[in-house]
Design a protein around this motif. Structure first.
Motif, PDB file in Angstrom:
ATOM      1  N   LEU A   1      66.358 -16.002   7.761  1.00  0.00           N
ATOM      2  CA  LEU A   1      66.139 -16.820   6.561  1.00  0.00           C
ATOM      3  C   LEU A   1      64.710 -17.282   6.349  1.00  0.00           C
ATOM      4  O   LEU A   1      64.263 -17.433   5.221  1.00  0.00           O
ATOM      5  CB  LEU A   1      67.035 -18.068   6.603  1.00  0.00           C
ATOM      6  CG  LEU A   1      68.531 -17.826   6.671  1.00  0.00           C
ATOM      7  CD1 LEU A   1      69.265 -19.149   6.650  1.00  0.00           C
ATOM      8  CD2 LEU A   1      68.995 -16.973   5.513  1.00  0.00           C
ATOM      9  N   LYS A   2      63.991 -17.535   7.440  1.00  0.00           N
ATOM     10  CA  LYS A   2      62.640 -18.078   7.302  1.00  0.00           C
ATOM     11  C   LYS A   2      61.764 -17.102   6.540  1.00  0.00           C
ATOM     12  O   LYS A   2      61.677 -15.927   6.880  1.00  0.00           O
ATOM     13  CB  LYS A   2      62.036 -18.353   8.680  1.00  0.00           C
ATOM     14  CG  LYS A   2      62.548 -19.629   9.294  1.00  0.00           C
ATOM     15  CD  LYS A   2      61.497 -20.724   9.174  1.00  0.00           C
ATOM     16  CE  LYS A   2      62.041 -22.004   9.776  1.00  0.00           C
ATOM     17  NZ  LYS A   2      61.242 -23.160   9.529  1.00  0.00           N
ATOM     18  N   GLY A   3      61.132 -17.583   5.512  1.00  0.00           N
ATOM     19  CA  GLY A   3      60.157 -16.765   4.789  1.00  0.00           C
ATOM     20  C   GLY A   3      60.752 -15.808   3.772  1.00  0.00           C
ATOM     21  O   GLY A   3      60.011 -15.138   3.070  1.00  0.00           O
ATOM     22  N   THR A   4      62.090 -15.730   3.660  1.00  0.00           N
ATOM     23  CA  THR A   4      62.647 -14.819   2.642  1.00  0.00           C
ATOM     24  C   THR A   4      62.853 -15.587   1.337  1.00  0.00           C
ATOM     25  O   THR A   4      63.394 -16.685   1.336  1.00  0.00           O
ATOM     26  CB  THR A   4      64.010 -14.224   3.057  1.00  0.00           C
ATOM     27  OG1 THR A   4      64.793 -15.263   3.616  1.00  0.00           O
ATOM     28  CG2 THR A   4      63.885 -13.103   4.027  1.00  0.00           C
ATOM     29  N   GLY A   5      62.400 -14.971   0.268  1.00  0.00           N
ATOM     30  CA  GLY A   5      62.612 -15.534  -1.066  1.00  0.00           C
ATOM     31  C   GLY A   5      61.915 -16.853  -1.286  1.00  0.00           C
ATOM     32  O   GLY A   5      62.550 -17.857  -1.586  1.00  0.00           O
ATOM     33  N   ILE A   6      60.590 -16.857  -1.163  1.00  0.00           N
ATOM     34  CA  ILE A   6      59.875 -18.126  -1.304  1.00  0.00           C
ATOM     35  C   ILE A   6      59.652 -18.464  -2.779  1.00  0.00           C
ATOM     36  O   ILE A   6      59.137 -17.662  -3.550  1.00  0.00           O
ATOM     37  CB  ILE A   6      58.517 -18.083  -0.567  1.00  0.00           C
ATOM     38  CG1 ILE A   6      58.785 -17.888   0.927  1.00  0.00           C
ATOM     39  CG2 ILE A   6      57.719 -19.367  -0.802  1.00  0.00           C
ATOM     40  CD1 ILE A   6      57.564 -17.750   1.766  1.00  0.00           C
ATOM     41  N   LEU A   7      60.046 -19.676  -3.151  1.00  0.00           N
ATOM     42  CA  LEU A   7      59.845 -20.172  -4.507  1.00  0.00           C
ATOM     43  C   LEU A   7      58.815 -21.300  -4.402  1.00  0.00           C
ATOM     44  O   LEU A   7      59.046 -22.301  -3.737  1.00  0.00           O
ATOM     45  CB  LEU A   7      61.166 -20.705  -5.071  1.00  0.00           C
ATOM     46  CG  LEU A   7      61.172 -21.221  -6.499  1.00  0.00           C
ATOM     47  CD1 LEU A   7      60.868 -20.104  -7.480  1.00  0.00           C
ATOM     48  CD2 LEU A   7      62.519 -21.842  -6.847  1.00  0.00           C
ATOM     49  N   SER A   8      57.659 -21.099  -5.054  1.00  0.00           N
ATOM     50  CA  SER A   8      56.589 -22.101  -4.905  1.00  0.00           C
ATOM     51  C   SER A   8      56.940 -23.361  -5.691  1.00  0.00           C
ATOM     52  O   SER A   8      57.796 -23.360  -6.571  1.00  0.00           O
ATOM     53  CB  SER A   8      55.268 -21.530  -5.397  1.00  0.00           C
ATOM     54  OG  SER A   8      55.307 -21.424  -6.800  1.00  0.00           O
ATOM     55  N   LYS A   9      56.247 -24.453  -5.353  1.00  0.00           N
ATOM     56  CA  LYS A   9      56.541 -25.744  -5.949  1.00  0.00           C
ATOM     57  C   LYS A   9      56.356 -25.697  -7.469  1.00  0.00           C
ATOM     58  O   LYS A   9      57.191 -26.188  -8.227  1.00  0.00           O
ATOM     59  CB  LYS A   9      55.622 -26.800  -5.325  1.00  0.00           C
ATOM     60  CG  LYS A   9      56.067 -28.204  -5.608  1.00  0.00           C
ATOM     61  CD  LYS A   9      55.283 -29.232  -4.819  1.00  0.00           C
ATOM     62  CE  LYS A   9      55.762 -30.617  -5.267  1.00  0.00           C
ATOM     63  NZ  LYS A   9      55.137 -31.721  -4.588  1.00  0.00           N
ATOM     64  N   ASP A  10      55.261 -25.069  -7.909  1.00  0.00           N
ATOM     65  CA  ASP A  10      54.991 -25.020  -9.357  1.00  0.00           C
ATOM     66  C   ASP A  10      56.005 -24.146 -10.075  1.00  0.00           C
ATOM     67  O   ASP A  10      56.503 -24.507 -11.136  1.00  0.00           O
ATOM     68  CB  ASP A  10      53.581 -24.468  -9.613  1.00  0.00           C
ATOM     69  CG  ASP A  10      52.531 -25.473  -9.223  1.00  0.00           C
ATOM     70  OD1 ASP A  10      52.904 -26.643  -9.013  1.00  0.00           O
ATOM     71  OD2 ASP A  10      51.351 -25.090  -9.117  1.00  0.00           O
TER      72      ASP A  10
ATOM     73  N   VAL B   1      65.114 -33.455   0.624  1.00  0.00           N
ATOM     74  CA  VAL B   1      64.046 -32.580   0.135  1.00  0.00           C
ATOM     75  C   VAL B   1      63.500 -31.753   1.282  1.00  0.00           C
ATOM     76  O   VAL B   1      63.409 -32.215   2.411  1.00  0.00           O
ATOM     77  CB  VAL B   1      62.900 -33.426  -0.488  1.00  0.00           C
ATOM     78  CG1 VAL B   1      61.813 -32.516  -1.035  1.00  0.00           C
ATOM     79  CG2 VAL B   1      63.425 -34.330  -1.579  1.00  0.00           C
ATOM     80  N   ALA B   2      63.176 -30.491   1.003  1.00  0.00           N
ATOM     81  CA  ALA B   2      62.464 -29.656   1.969  1.00  0.00           C
ATOM     82  C   ALA B   2      61.290 -29.047   1.217  1.00  0.00           C
ATOM     83  O   ALA B   2      61.278 -29.023  -0.005  1.00  0.00           O
ATOM     84  CB  ALA B   2      63.383 -28.577   2.517  1.00  0.00           C
ATOM     85  N   SER B   3      60.304 -28.557   1.951  1.00  0.00           N
ATOM     86  CA  SER B   3      59.110 -28.129   1.220  1.00  0.00           C
ATOM     87  C   SER B   3      58.826 -26.633   1.285  1.00  0.00           C
ATOM     88  O   SER B   3      58.032 -26.121   0.507  1.00  0.00           O
ATOM     89  CB  SER B   3      57.902 -28.906   1.724  1.00  0.00           C
ATOM     90  OG  SER B   3      57.793 -28.708   3.113  1.00  0.00           O
ATOM     91  N   ALA B   4      59.465 -25.909   2.189  1.00  0.00           N
ATOM     92  CA  ALA B   4      59.069 -24.513   2.390  1.00  0.00           C
ATOM     93  C   ALA B   4      59.431 -23.613   1.205  1.00  0.00           C
ATOM     94  O   ALA B   4      58.743 -22.638   0.928  1.00  0.00           O
ATOM     95  CB  ALA B   4      59.704 -23.975   3.665  1.00  0.00           C
ATOM     96  N   GLY B   5      60.515 -23.912   0.504  1.00  0.00           N
ATOM     97  CA  GLY B   5      60.873 -23.105  -0.655  1.00  0.00           C
ATOM     98  C   GLY B   5      61.526 -21.774  -0.328  1.00  0.00           C
ATOM     99  O   GLY B   5      61.791 -20.978  -1.219  1.00  0.00           O
ATOM    100  N   ASP B   6      61.807 -21.505   0.947  1.00  0.00           N
ATOM    101  CA  ASP B   6      62.448 -20.220   1.295  1.00  0.00           C
ATOM    102  C   ASP B   6      63.962 -20.412   1.444  1.00  0.00           C
ATOM    103  O   ASP B   6      64.489 -21.504   1.239  1.00  0.00           O
ATOM    104  CB  ASP B   6      61.834 -19.631   2.572  1.00  0.00           C
ATOM    105  CG  ASP B   6      61.877 -20.604   3.740  1.00  0.00           C
ATOM    106  OD1 ASP B   6      62.438 -21.699   3.568  1.00  0.00           O
ATOM    107  OD2 ASP B   6      61.351 -20.273   4.818  1.00  0.00           O
ATOM    108  N   SER B   7      64.649 -19.321   1.790  1.00  0.00           N
ATOM    109  CA  SER B   7      66.110 -19.401   1.892  1.00  0.00           C
ATOM    110  C   SER B   7      66.534 -20.406   2.960  1.00  0.00           C
ATOM    111  O   SER B   7      67.542 -21.088   2.812  1.00  0.00           O
ATOM    112  CB  SER B   7      66.686 -18.025   2.252  1.00  0.00           C
ATOM    113  OG  SER B   7      66.299 -17.098   1.287  1.00  0.00           O
TER     114      SER B   7
END
Lengths: 127, 359, 145
Positions: free
Chosen positions: B197-206, B244-250
């Motif tokens: 899961l780490k790093g897959t499908g990252i959605l940035s904050k903006d 809240v989490a900040s990484a944005g990945d799965s």
């Protein structure tokens, strides 16, 4: 229950793009675009939100009028605009990803744009 | 540049419990574009407002989706109450809050299970669904329905919960917490899950904000936006912080949902302590005239019920903007650049609910 | 009981269901209800399946998909319509995009009513379908001779 304030601002097709751009410049998020048909008139609501402040723009148009797309400002508008086109038959010009009427395929073309379903047979008579 | 091929994904696909169709444009194993097609479960239920009186329509609103059923019914009722300026009894607000949080827990456990299944972790899937049955037992005991509750109505709720049962529910959740912690630990600590899961499908904050993501999808990208904070139902009286989490990945999206279940338990326990005595419904007369946007937080994110009444028993328009519809644009964004084998996980990571999205 | 009915594989398709019945079908597979104890396995491949579980009603876009899946399932096969929407259209019967129950498109052997259908009823329906599967198989064998 807390009753949320309903901010509603009327706009015209000419000022649509300008008003939506102003919303984006104000750091607001596009919540939804929805449509309602009242007689021969269509109302399109554009909803925005910032820090739980909810605001709406209301565009009122007669049927047959084309509306410019706002997907150039908010990309996510393409989902709602395709939906409005497929359900109401309103022509929206310049959608970022235009499905040309294939986003939601329905058995009746433009089901919400045609006459009310009240006149149809009751369910007991349906097949 | 290598040759591009288009692979159709769905509508009937082993990993999808629901029909969603994606045309994936691939270069070797990399996805360069994804084009969604929906409409497989479109029923057109919004048009039924023309045939059903507004109090009857609650049944239809609840059946927009079988997973987030209760909250759909409640938001629709809030919309009508908003137009008619009804102040419903406090106890009804608290009961709605309790059932909403139970729905959230059952939905999140369901999703965790399906997500584990998509990763190929079958035993974890079974465990999540085994725990989910505890939640469903309480829902069934208090409302009579496992997945579709039918306990909300315009002007309040249909059923009361006795104070003994409320205490039993609170202590039941307490004793479930241990097992829930064990389950969540596997999702958050297990090395094979993290690796997947780490790093897959990252959605940035903006991107998350501008593309209109909602619910756990936006909260996993660093925004603390949670519609419950506007304080509908009894949420204004209860204290909680959005997860809240900040990484944005799965992984972050999984983390947000996993931790939200503990927030829900806490909210239910607070509500059980604070719930006032009194009536659970009020008499509603007349018909709504005016328009109202009702908002609430579904397990999948913010839902909007737009209701326009014309002074008759039949509404002029009811429109639902469901969280999944809002999350489609972010999904298309995060699919670009991923590998074909990760597509199922990324699609599931936004918790798509197609039944909702197409209505 | 033949070997066929001892280990039937099922395939599930969500026609225009609200998910209520779908999650109950999945709940049947999980530890509390556990239909795997009857040898039933959920598969995603129609060519592996004997029993076709359909939830929800037929609409414009999924009618071809359902026909396709049905045609791919090898004979003998049984169809179980789960939930009131699959049976007749249910509360959505009057919707413009709903054409009616599953039997407007493919033959249905067992109807499981309910909104949402409870797991116990779904299991009951599947077990009933196994009896029909057995009959169909016996008929096929008799036809060969």
């Amino acid at each position: 229950m807390i009753r949320e304030e309903q901010k509603m601002q009327d706009i015209t097709p000419d000022s649509l793009i300008r008003s939506v751009q102003a919303m984006k410049d104000g750091g607001k998020r596009l919540v939804q675009i929805g449509c309602a048909r009242i007689g021969d008139i269509f109302e399109i609501n554009y909803s925005f939100d910032k820090d739980y402040n909810f605001e709406n723009l209301k565009l009122t148009i007669p049927s047959g009028l084309e509306v410019p797309s706002v997907s150039g400002i908010y990309t996510c508008a393409f989902v709602y605009e395709n939906e409005i086109h497929d359900l109401y038959g309103i022509e929206i010009t310049g959608i970022a990803i235009d499905f040309k009427g294939t986003f939601i395929r329905t058995s009746i073309k433009y089901p919400f744009g045609v006459v009310s379903s009240k006149e149809e047979d009751a369910c007991q008579n349906k097949l | 540049m290598s040759k591009q091929v288009v692979i159709p994904f769905g509508p009937q696909h082993p990993v999808l419990p629901e029909p969603l169709h994606l045309d994936l444009v691939l270069e070797d194993e990399k996805v360069v574009d994804a084009i969604p097609t929906i409409g497989y479960v479109h029923r057109g239920l919004e048009k039924l407002v023309e045939k059903r009186e507004y109090p009857q329509y609650v049944y239809i609103a609840e059946r927009i989706c079988g997973i987030c059923s209760f909250i759909h019914g409640m938001t629709y009722c809030q919309g009508i109450e908003g137009i008619m300026n009804l102040e419903i009894p406090k106890r009804a607000d608290y009961l709605r809050t309790i059932w909403s949080e139970y729905s959230r827990m059952h939905s999140h456990l369901l999703w965790l299970g399906l997500f584990a299944d998509a990763m190929g972790f079958e035993s974890l899937f079974m465990n999540a669904w085994r725990l989910r049955e505890h939640i469903l037992d309480d829902l069934e005991a208090t409302t009579g329905g496992r997945v579709i509750q039918g306990s909300c109505k315009v002007g309040g709720v249909r059923r009361d919960i006795s104070s003994e049962k409320l205490d039993e529910m609170a202590s039941g959740l307490d004793s479930m917490q241990g097992e829930l912690h064990d389950l969540v630990n596997v999702f958050l600590r297990d090395s094979s899950v993290r690796h997947r899961l780490k790093g897959t499908g990252i959605l940035s904050k903006d991107d998350a904000y501008l593309q209109g993501a909602v619910g756990p999808t936006i909260r996993a990208s660093g925004h603390s936006y949670d519609t419950r904070k506007i304080g509908y139902a009894a949420y204004g009286d209860l204290s909680f912080e959005p997860v809240v989490a900040s990484a944005g990945d799965s992984y972050a999206r999984c983390e947000v949902r996993a931790k939200e279940m503990f927030t829900s338990i806490d909210i239910v326990k607070q509500a059980v302590k604070k719930i006032p005595d009194g009536p659970i419904d009020m008499k509603v007369t007349g018909a709504p005239d005016g328009e109202y946007f009702a908002r609430s937080e579904q397990p999948r994110g913010e839902v909007i019920h737009y209701i326009k009444g014309n002074g008759t028993k039949f509404l002029a328009r009811h429109r639902v903007r469901t969280p999944t519809l809002a999350n489609i644009t972010p999904l298309v964004t995060i699919l670009k650049g991923c590998e074909l084998a990760d597509v199922p996980i990324i699609v599931l990571s936004i918790d798509p609910c197609i039944g909702c999205a197409e209505r | 009981m033949t070997y066929l009915a001892r280990s039937p594989w099922v395939i599930h398709y969500d026609a225009s269901s609200c998910n209520g019945c779908d999650i109950e079908v999945l709940a049947c597979l999980t530890p509390l209800y556990d239909i795997e104890r009857f040898g039933i396995i959920n598969t995603g491949n129609p060519k592996h399946a004997d029993v076709f579980l359909v939830t929800g009603s037929i609409n414009e876009q999924n009618k071809e998909v359902i026909k396709n899946i049905y045609n791919q399932i090898p004979e003998p096969k049984v169809v179980v319509a789960i939930g009131i929407c699959a049976t007749s259209g249910g509360v959505f019967r009057e919707c413009y995009n709903v054409m009616g129950g599953i039997d407007t498109m493919i033959p249905v052997d067992v109807y499981v009513p309910g909104c949402a259908a409870r797991p116990e009823m779904i299991i009951d329906g599947v077990v009933k379908a196994l009896g029909i599967l057995e009959e169909k198989w016996a008929k096929m064998e008799a036809g060969k001779k």
